[in-house]
Scaffold this active site. Sequence first.
Site, PDB file in Angstrom:
ATOM      1  N   GLY A 230      -0.546   4.918  -1.219  1.00  0.00           N
ATOM      2  CA  GLY A 230      -1.620   5.629  -0.521  1.00  0.00           C
ATOM      3  C   GLY A 230      -1.110   6.905   0.124  1.00  0.00           C
ATOM      4  O   GLY A 230       0.056   7.284  -0.051  1.00  0.00           O
ATOM      5  N   GLN A 231      -1.992   7.549   0.886  1.00  0.00           N
ATOM      6  CA  GLN A 231      -1.648   8.842   1.475  1.00  0.00           C
ATOM      7  C   GLN A 231      -0.402   8.739   2.372  1.00  0.00           C
ATOM      8  O   GLN A 231       0.561   9.476   2.188  1.00  0.00           O
ATOM      9  CB  GLN A 231      -2.826   9.388   2.291  1.00  0.00           C
ATOM     10  CG  GLN A 231      -2.601  10.815   2.774  1.00  0.00           C
ATOM     11  CD  GLN A 231      -3.395  11.168   4.035  1.00  0.00           C
ATOM     12  OE1 GLN A 231      -3.970  10.313   4.686  1.00  0.00           O
ATOM     13  NE2 GLN A 231      -3.425  12.432   4.358  1.00  0.00           N
TER      14      GLN A 231
ATOM     15  N   ASP B  84      -1.404  -7.122  -4.753  1.00  0.00           N
ATOM     16  CA  ASP B  84      -2.747  -7.007  -4.173  1.00  0.00           C
ATOM     17  C   ASP B  84      -2.587  -7.486  -2.722  1.00  0.00           C
ATOM     18  O   ASP B  84      -2.139  -8.624  -2.490  1.00  0.00           O
ATOM     19  CB  ASP B  84      -3.691  -7.914  -4.976  1.00  0.00           C
ATOM     20  CG  ASP B  84      -5.053  -8.075  -4.319  1.00  0.00           C
ATOM     21  OD1 ASP B  84      -5.207  -7.710  -3.128  1.00  0.00           O
ATOM     22  OD2 ASP B  84      -5.961  -8.587  -4.981  1.00  0.00           O
TER      23      ASP B  84
ATOM     24  N   ILE C 288      -1.317  -1.957  -5.513  1.00  0.00           N
ATOM     25  CA  ILE C 288      -2.123  -2.617  -6.539  1.00  0.00           C
ATOM     26  C   ILE C 288      -1.960  -1.895  -7.892  1.00  0.00           C
ATOM     27  O   ILE C 288      -2.266  -2.442  -8.937  1.00  0.00           O
ATOM     28  CB  ILE C 288      -3.589  -2.696  -6.067  1.00  0.00           C
ATOM     29  CG1 ILE C 288      -4.364  -3.744  -6.847  1.00  0.00           C
ATOM     30  CG2 ILE C 288      -4.259  -1.335  -6.065  1.00  0.00           C
ATOM     31  CD1 ILE C 288      -5.571  -4.278  -6.128  1.00  0.00           C
ATOM     32  N   ARG C 289      -1.476  -0.649  -7.823  1.00  0.00           N
ATOM     33  CA  ARG C 289      -1.201   0.117  -9.054  1.00  0.00           C
ATOM     34  C   ARG C 289       0.139   0.833  -8.911  1.00  0.00           C
ATOM     35  O   ARG C 289       0.647   0.966  -7.802  1.00  0.00           O
ATOM     36  CB  ARG C 289      -2.314   1.145  -9.276  1.00  0.00           C
ATOM     37  CG  ARG C 289      -2.389   2.116  -8.126  1.00  0.00           C
ATOM     38  CD  ARG C 289      -3.584   3.049  -8.175  1.00  0.00           C
ATOM     39  NE  ARG C 289      -3.856   3.569  -6.851  1.00  0.00           N
ATOM     40  CZ  ARG C 289      -3.270   4.633  -6.302  1.00  0.00           C
ATOM     41  NH1 ARG C 289      -2.368   5.313  -6.962  1.00  0.00           N
ATOM     42  NH2 ARG C 289      -3.574   5.036  -5.083  1.00  0.00           N
TER      43      ARG C 289
ATOM     44  N   TYR D  66     -15.171   0.571   9.144  1.00  0.00           N
ATOM     45  CA  TYR D  66     -13.724   0.787   9.253  1.00  0.00           C
ATOM     46  C   TYR D  66     -13.267   0.588  10.699  1.00  0.00           C
ATOM     47  O   TYR D  66     -12.273  -0.111  10.965  1.00  0.00           O
ATOM     48  CB  TYR D  66     -13.440   2.213   8.784  1.00  0.00           C
ATOM     49  CG  TYR D  66     -12.023   2.684   8.870  1.00  0.00           C
ATOM     50  CD1 TYR D  66     -11.013   2.092   8.120  1.00  0.00           C
ATOM     51  CD2 TYR D  66     -11.683   3.773   9.679  1.00  0.00           C
ATOM     52  CE1 TYR D  66      -9.715   2.573   8.180  1.00  0.00           C
ATOM     53  CE2 TYR D  66     -10.388   4.248   9.733  1.00  0.00           C
ATOM     54  CZ  TYR D  66      -9.403   3.643   8.990  1.00  0.00           C
ATOM     55  OH  TYR D  66      -8.125   4.127   9.055  1.00  0.00           O
TER      56      TYR D  66
ATOM     57  N   GLY E  67       0.835  -1.199   0.000  1.00  0.00           N
ATOM     58  CA  GLY E  67       0.000   0.000   0.000  1.00  0.00           C
ATOM     59  C   GLY E  67       0.870   1.249   0.000  1.00  0.00           C
ATOM     60  O   GLY E  67       0.543   2.267   0.634  1.00  0.00           O
TER      61      GLY E  67
ATOM     62  N   LYS F   9     -10.693  -2.061  12.462  1.00  0.00           N
ATOM     63  CA  LYS F   9      -9.512  -1.639  13.219  1.00  0.00           C
ATOM     64  C   LYS F   9      -9.466  -2.263  14.613  1.00  0.00           C
ATOM     65  O   LYS F   9      -8.418  -2.720  15.062  1.00  0.00           O
ATOM     66  CB  LYS F   9      -9.448  -0.107  13.308  1.00  0.00           C
ATOM     67  CG  LYS F   9      -9.099   0.558  11.984  1.00  0.00           C
ATOM     68  CD  LYS F   9      -7.749   0.095  11.463  1.00  0.00           C
ATOM     69  CE  LYS F   9      -7.357   0.743  10.157  1.00  0.00           C
ATOM     70  NZ  LYS F   9      -6.170   0.130   9.532  1.00  0.00           N
TER      71      LYS F   9
ATOM     72  N   ILE G 105      -4.673  12.479   9.183  1.00  0.00           N
ATOM     73  CA  ILE G 105      -3.312  12.850   8.768  1.00  0.00           C
ATOM     74  C   ILE G 105      -3.370  13.881   7.641  1.00  0.00           C
ATOM     75  O   ILE G 105      -4.098  13.693   6.652  1.00  0.00           O
ATOM     76  CB  ILE G 105      -2.518  11.608   8.307  1.00  0.00           C
ATOM     77  CG1 ILE G 105      -2.561  10.505   9.365  1.00  0.00           C
ATOM     78  CG2 ILE G 105      -1.079  11.987   7.957  1.00  0.00           C
ATOM     79  CD1 ILE G 105      -1.849  10.802  10.652  1.00  0.00           C
TER      80      ILE G 105
HETATM   81  N1  SER Z   1      -8.386   9.458   8.562  1.00  0.00           N
HETATM   82  C1  SER Z   1      -9.159   8.264   8.750  1.00  0.00           C
HETATM   83  C2  SER Z   1     -10.516   8.419   8.209  1.00  0.00           C
HETATM   84  O1  SER Z   1     -11.006   9.527   8.212  1.00  0.00           O
HETATM   85  C3  SER Z   1      -9.229   7.915  10.203  1.00  0.00           C
HETATM   86  O2  SER Z   1      -8.275   6.949  10.481  1.00  0.00           O
HETATM   87  O3  SER Z   1     -11.107   7.470   7.819  1.00  0.00           O
END
Ligand code: SER
Length: 332
Positions: free
Chosen positions: A22-23, A63, A46-47, A153, A19, A157, A183
């Site tokens: 990602g951000q 993946d 994945i890309r 989500y 990953g 977690k 973040i």
């Molecule tokens: N930044 C994340 C979200 O907003 C929280 O972990 O889903």
Amino acid sequence: MFYTIYEFLKMSETILIIGACGQIGTELTQKLRSVYGNNSIIASDIREGNEDMMHSGPFEIIDATDRETIIKVIEKYKITQVYLMAAMLSATAEKYPQKAWELNMNSLLIVLDLAKEKLIKQVYWPSSIAAFGPTSPKVNTPQQTVMEPTTVYGISKIAGEHWCNYYHQKFGVDVRSIRYPGIISWKTKPGGGTTDYAVDIYFKAIEEGKYECFLEEDTRLPMMYMEDAVNATIQIMQADEKEVKTRTSYNLAAMSFTPKEIASEIKKHIPNFEISYKSDFRQAIANSWPQVIDDSQARKDWNWQHKFDLESMTNEMLINIKKQQEGVLPSM
Ligand code: SER
């Protein structure tokens, strides 16, 4: 012959980031490459990633739910550590619950199993403030407290945290984790999160001088500048094994603010900036999360310290986005 600690680390670790585009993955990869050396950091996603990512070191298409490919890459590069950064964030996960569960859980269980089977020595996996829920204390949310998340989500977690702890207790797996707040970065945009507004607002302030916020003005959430988040991540991975006492996940904090407060900080730089509010389904997600996190355990156990507050982060964000727009810095 004597080596500095960094030289020693460079020689002894080969790291796979799953990953990496990602951000957080994007900036974590670049930082790890500067610490351990480009060839010791294998980025994967994945890309394909941006030019910097693709040209600064090895890259593999992976993946995160494909165990066989992960094993092949681990064997090919003799990987010692995995940072598992692939995940579906809170807002998107509400739209695709099954997919979110499969990605967020299966990828973790694969990596934990590979550590149990001793293919790798150490694992990093991020948790989130989303692991808390409406029944958790909202202010100074403790490390250990009631955790009843109400988002897909968040459920992934909290379950993931317990799997990490289980693999550590039962099989001695050295897995380390942080509960990230929202973040914020000018280099890479987030995707599908509830805290994403705090990134978009800076871009819109510069591009259009106004912003329509999808959260109400007094919605207080814990946040952190990317540089602090990346440093914390590497710090917990480099900490002595004995110092990492919590094996579910550590609370981590830097600042908490509301949309109204970030807007007034931006106004100090852009006096005509205007914010309006039109909340959507993400408001309920934000309402279920803590407002201010107590991270004293991380500060005590492995000496965590943040550097950026709302004021210094706003300075950095606005300066760097302006430079991007002038073509002095690469844009997202
Ligand atoms: N930044 C994340 C979200 O907003 C929280 O972990 O889903």
